[in-house]
Design a protein around this motif. Structure first.
Motif, PDB file in Angstrom:
ATOM      1  N   GLU A  34      55.284  58.296  10.984  1.00  0.00           N
ATOM      2  CA  GLU A  34      54.139  59.193  10.805  1.00  0.00           C
ATOM      3  C   GLU A  34      53.263  59.209  12.061  1.00  0.00           C
ATOM      4  O   GLU A  34      52.845  60.274  12.524  1.00  0.00           O
ATOM      5  N   ASP A  37      55.154  60.926  15.003  1.00  0.00           N
ATOM      6  CA  ASP A  37      55.260  62.372  14.799  1.00  0.00           C
ATOM      7  C   ASP A  37      53.902  63.063  14.901  1.00  0.00           C
ATOM      8  O   ASP A  37      53.790  64.145  15.485  1.00  0.00           O
ATOM      9  N   LEU A 129      51.819  66.825   8.080  1.00  0.00           N
ATOM     10  CA  LEU A 129      53.069  66.089   7.826  1.00  0.00           C
ATOM     11  C   LEU A 129      53.111  65.582   6.389  1.00  0.00           C
ATOM     12  O   LEU A 129      54.133  65.687   5.717  1.00  0.00           O
ATOM     13  N   ASP A 132      53.714  68.209   3.914  1.00  0.00           N
ATOM     14  CA  ASP A 132      55.018  68.830   4.160  1.00  0.00           C
ATOM     15  C   ASP A 132      54.889  70.272   4.652  1.00  0.00           C
ATOM     16  O   ASP A 132      55.703  71.126   4.330  1.00  0.00           O
ATOM     17  N   HIS A 135      56.890  70.620  10.239  1.00  0.00           N
ATOM     18  CA  HIS A 135      58.255  70.084  10.371  1.00  0.00           C
ATOM     19  C   HIS A 135      58.601  69.964  11.839  1.00  0.00           C
ATOM     20  O   HIS A 135      58.548  70.933  12.581  1.00  0.00           O
ATOM     21  N   LYS A 140      64.020  62.423  10.280  1.00  0.00           N
ATOM     22  CA  LYS A 140      62.742  62.147   9.614  1.00  0.00           C
ATOM     23  C   LYS A 140      62.693  60.776   8.934  1.00  0.00           C
ATOM     24  O   LYS A 140      61.662  60.381   8.468  1.00  0.00           O
TER      25      LYS A 140
END
Length: 143
Positions: A34, A37, A129, A132, A135, A140
């Motif tokens: 997390e 990203d 994130l 959702d 992306h 992932k």
């Protein structure tokens, strides 16, 4: 804190400082994936529709940069924990990370337009994130 490098940009020091700023802003425990990203999306906020600018400049090669940046972020997270700037909570099936007092102290001395924009973008990226609605390219699952 980190190994010295002949370059400032994309060095472990830069990655560690950016991730500390992120941990301080996020105010919630996050997994390494997390955090990595959200960090990546924040630095290319315009590309991902999170802001008006790409903090690291616009490029047509965002997809190609992703895997390397994610790997460097995971290395930086390990360094932050090893040096006491972040905590790892292993209570669940995936470790979650938070900022330590010494990490928060370092961040309290960071003040720049870049840091302010980055904090706003990284919070938006993590929210997207987790909802959702953002992306990224690549794998992932947790690493």
């Amino acid at each position: 804190m980190v190994v010295m490098s002949s370059t400032i940009f994309n060095s472990q020091f830069e990655n560690c400082m950016r991730l500390l700023v992120a941990l301080d802003k996020l105010e919630t425990a996050v997994t390494a994936t997390e955090l990595a990203d959200a960090d990546f999306a924040a630095t290319y906020a315009r590309h991902f529709g999170l802001g008006r600018t790409d903090l690291h400049g616009s490029t047509a090669f965002v997809n190609a940069i992703y895997t390397q940046r994610r790997s460097k972020a995971h290395e930086a997270i390990q360094a932050l924990v090893a040096h006491g700037y972040a905590y790892a909570d292993h209570a669940g099936d995936v470790p979650r990370f938070t900022i330590s007092e010494s990490g928060a102290y370092l961040v309290s001395h960071v003040s720049s337009s870049y840091a302010q924009h980055y904090q706003r973008y990284v919070a938006a990226a993590l929210a997207a994130l987790r909802n959702d609605t953002l992306h990224l390219i690549g794998v992932k699952e947790e690493a």
